[in-house]
Each structure stands twice: as C-alpha cells, then as structure tokens.
Write a protein that holds these residues in place. Structure first.
Motif, PDB file in Angstrom:
ATOM      1  N   GLU A  14       0.804  -1.172  -0.007  1.00 18.01           N
ATOM      2  CA  GLU A  14      -0.046   0.050  -0.105  1.00 18.01           C
ATOM      3  C   GLU A  14       0.907   1.292   0.054  1.00 18.01           C
ATOM      4  OE1 GLU A  14      -2.940   0.131   3.144  1.00 18.01           O
ATOM      5  OE2 GLU A  14      -3.717  -1.961   2.536  1.00 18.01           O
ATOM      6  N   GLN A 181       8.717  -1.315   7.319  1.00 12.20           N
ATOM      7  CA  GLN A 181       8.197  -2.228   6.542  1.00 12.20           C
ATOM      8  C   GLN A 181       9.218  -3.366   6.009  1.00 12.20           C
ATOM      9  OE1 GLN A 181       4.719  -1.119   3.801  1.00 12.20           O
ATOM     10  NE2 GLN A 181       6.014   1.072   3.634  1.00 12.20           N
ATOM     11  N   ASN A 215       1.886 -13.669   6.471  1.00 13.81           N
ATOM     12  CA  ASN A 215       0.834 -13.752   6.613  1.00 13.81           C
ATOM     13  C   ASN A 215       0.449 -13.449   8.174  1.00 13.81           C
ATOM     14  OD1 ASN A 215      -0.028 -14.747   4.367  1.00 13.81           O
ATOM     15  ND2 ASN A 215       0.333 -16.926   5.088  1.00 13.81           N
ATOM     16  N   LYS A 216       1.633 -13.316   9.201  1.00 23.35           N
ATOM     17  CA  LYS A 216       1.354 -12.994  10.710  1.00 23.35           C
ATOM     18  C   LYS A 216       1.547 -11.608  10.924  1.00 23.35           C
ATOM     19  CE  LYS A 216       3.194 -14.094  15.081  1.00 23.35           C
ATOM     20  NZ  LYS A 216       4.276 -14.835  16.015  1.00 23.35           N
ATOM     21  N   PHE A 217       2.538 -10.828  10.206  1.00 18.50           N
ATOM     22  CA  PHE A 217       2.808  -9.537  10.486  1.00 18.50           C
ATOM     23  C   PHE A 217       2.443  -8.652   9.631  1.00 18.50           C
ATOM     24  CE2 PHE A 217       6.082 -12.062  12.842  1.00 18.50           C
ATOM     25  CZ  PHE A 217       6.082 -11.426  14.024  1.00 18.50           C
ATOM     26  N   ASN A 218       1.890  -7.366  10.045  1.00 21.96           N
ATOM     27  CA  ASN A 218       1.253  -6.258   9.006  1.00 21.96           C
ATOM     28  C   ASN A 218       2.666  -5.753   8.587  1.00 21.96           C
ATOM     29  OD1 ASN A 218      -1.301  -6.782   9.571  1.00 21.96           O
ATOM     30  ND2 ASN A 218      -1.234  -5.455  11.349  1.00 21.96           N
ATOM     31  N   ARG A 219       2.467  -4.923   7.499  1.00 22.76           N
ATOM     32  CA  ARG A 219       3.610  -4.278   6.849  1.00 22.76           C
ATOM     33  C   ARG A 219       4.882  -5.271   6.432  1.00 22.76           C
ATOM     34  NH1 ARG A 219       2.945   0.802   8.194  1.00 22.76           N
ATOM     35  NH2 ARG A 219       5.246   1.607   7.568  1.00 22.76           N
ATOM     36  N   THR A 220       4.548  -6.433   6.203  1.00 22.99           N
ATOM     37  CA  THR A 220       5.454  -7.423   6.024  1.00 22.99           C
ATOM     38  C   THR A 220       4.874  -7.993   4.724  1.00 22.99           C
ATOM     39  OG1 THR A 220       5.814  -7.907   8.085  1.00 22.99           O
ATOM     40  CG2 THR A 220       6.865  -9.532   6.428  1.00 22.99           C
ATOM     41  N   TYR A 221       5.889  -8.159   3.579  1.00 21.12           N
ATOM     42  CA  TYR A 221       5.724  -8.555   2.163  1.00 21.12           C
ATOM     43  C   TYR A 221       6.728  -9.636   1.671  1.00 21.12           C
ATOM     44  CZ  TYR A 221       3.465  -4.254   2.856  1.00 21.12           C
ATOM     45  OH  TYR A 221       2.781  -3.014   3.466  1.00 21.12           O
TER      46      TYR A 221
END
Length: 328
Positions: A14, A181, A215-221
């Motif tokens: 995003e 991020q 899948n567990k952490f936000n801001r992770t890709y």
C-alpha cells in the motif's frame, strides 16, 4: 495470457518505497543486486552489515545483534589460516590484526544499530535452509571460513526452527521501529553443492517460512525473486556458466520487476532520470578534447544541477564534479 511464459501476480504494498527513504538489506549474495541498484539510484541503502549470510538463523541473529548493539570482544574471534575471524561474520571482516578485525565489526554494528532504528524498509533475502553447527561448542555459524569440514555438523533447518528465530527478530525490530516495512525474498541462486533435491527441499522450507511470517505480521511482504527466475525465465540461458548464479539479464529482470511494483510512481520517474545520469557518467568518450564532448558534459551538468536543486536531500556531488570536469 502471454503464450510464451506463465505470468506471476505481484502485489504492490500500500505504501511503496519512495525518496528519500532508507533501506537496510540483509541476507544472501542476491541481496546485493537490488541493494547496489538502489544505491546507484541515490537511495540510502545499508547492505549486509555482517557480510553475506545465507541461512535464516544467521540472518535473524545478525538483526537482533544490531538492536542492542552487541559489542564484539577478543574472545568472540578465533585464529585460523593466519587470520582473526568471527563465526558470525563474512570473511570481509577478517584480518591479520585482531584489533583491526574487531574495529571493522564493531563499526559496522554501530552503523547498523543507528540505521535500523531509522530505516523505512528492511529487505531480507534468504539463501539456504542448511546451516553448519560447530561441533566443539554446539554453535551455529554464519560462515565456515574454510575450516576443516570435520569441525561441523551440517543441518537442514525445519520450518519451525526458522520461524522461531525470525519471529523473535521481527517482534524486536517492530518494538524499536514501528514504521518499518519488511520485504522477504528467496535467492534464486541454486545451492547445487547441497544436491539438486536437497536444494529444492531447502528452498521450499524458506518459501514456507517467509509466507507464514508475511501472513502473521502487518507491513510485511513477499517479493518473488526466486519465482521470477525459476518459473518465469525458466531457462539455463539466464544463468552464468556455473549454471547456478543468475546472469546479468536475469538479475536485471528481477531488479526491474522490484522497481516496477515496489517504487512509488513519482520515485520511479526520478529514479529513471538518475539512471540516465549514471549511464552518461559511465560513458567513455573516444575524443574527450572535442567541442562535442564539452557540450555533452555541459548538458549533463545542467541536468544534474537541476535535479540537485529540486531534490536537495539527494547527494549529487560526484556527478556534479565529474560533469564539471573535476574527474575528467
């Protein structure tokens, strides 16, 4: 659908990477392809503060060590092959002088500590699920430094073992830098010394671990560097003569894909302008004393000056010096 290859759906984050954000990169040798490209485009990028690392445990341990930061003492080094070396570091930190080796390591630790607290992005490239355990101390090493093979036990890490250590590292990083991020990639370099089947098992575990963390952490890709080479290019003509390392065409394809999906549109346009300047700077004229070359330098100097005034946070000193004749 293109009839000549299977496409990969790559989702953009995003909030994409943009100037003048900072990027810390850690992991295998493939990390440096993207890191060098970002540095050429004037991003502030810190690459591999421990040197090249391949397995997830070594990468996680290095990241955790920057948070404190760990200060290395003489007892952390060992002497082998006429060099003082660290089991946690690549050979670029080794030295014939013990204190010089420690100074290089601790300077890098301090830089990484300060950088990680302020970084906007962390890119982790995992290379292999295999790790080497120093028998005498039951200690996992990041680099064997050409020590005798019988000093080590070779181990294929489980997904759970990798997740436990990487999970700890991410939790601690987000505690000190909530804005950061994180991008995971898997190196497309094939570790054939492990064996073809063993390499595939190794890569599969890395992929699974990376996806569980994303899948567990936000801001992770997850950026599919591995899949772009293995599943899209799918041909030995995209490898060097060793049939292991992706060649220039392949690495450039991966890097360009990363720029397309992870750079903000305005930063991509600026990056393209900077790339053109870099190409012009590397140009070697056949006749440097001609009026045509002088006009070329003047034109490039003007373009560089305009960019430096429009983007004062970016450093164009070397380009300005070159195009003004300071290096020519």
């Amino acid at each position: 659908m293109d009839p000549f290859y299977i496409p990969i759906q790559i989702a953009s984050p995003e909030e994409r990477l943009r100037y003048p954000q900072k990027v810390l990169l850690s992991g295998s040798c493939f990390t440096e392809h993207i890191g060098n490209h970002l540095a050429d485009l004037k991003f502030e990028a810190l690459q591999n503060p421990n040197g090249i690392l391949f397995d997830p445990i070594s990468v996680a341990n290095s990241l955790i060590s920057y948070l404190e930061p760990v200060i290395y003492e003489p007892e952390h080094l060992f002497y082998l092959n006429e060099l003082w070396q660290s089991w946690r570091h690549h050979g670029i930190f080794s030295d014939t002088d013990q204190q010089k080796s420690l100074d290089k390591i601790n300077l890098s630790q301090r830089k990484a500590h300060a950088f990680l607290k302020q970084a906007d992005w962390l890119m982790i490239t995992l290379g292999s699920s295999f790790t080497y355990i120093l028998k005498e101390e039951n200690f996992g090493v990041a680099n064997c430094h050409r020590a005798p093979g019988n000093w080590f036990n070779k181990k294929l890490l489980t997904v759970d073992e990798m997740l436990a250590k990487l999970d700890e590292a991410l939790h601690r990083i987000f505690e000190i830098n909530p804005k950061i991020q994180i991008v995971f990639t898997i190196s497309p370099v094939r570790h054939i010394r492990d064996g073809v089947i063993e390499n595939n098992r190794s890569k599969a575990r890395l992929i699974e671990a990376a996806h569980q963390l994303v899948n567990k952490f936000n801001r992770t890709y997850y950026f599919p560097a591995y899949e772009l080479v293995i599943d899209v290019l799918r041909d030995y003509r995209f490898y060097d003569k060793d049939l292991v390392h992706p060649n220039y065409m392949a690495t450039n394809y991966v890097v360009e894909s990363f720029m397309e999906y992870y750079l903000a549109p305005d930063s991509r346009l600026l990056g393209e302008d900077i790339r053109k300047l870099q190409i012009s700077r590397k140009h070697r004229p056949l006749h440097p004393g001609t009026d045509a070359h002088r006009r070329f330098l003047e034109d490039q100097y003007k373009k560089t000056k305009e960019l430096s005034e429009k983007y004062p946070l970016l450093d164009f000193k070397e380009e300005l010096s070159y195009f003004s004749g300071g290096n020519g």
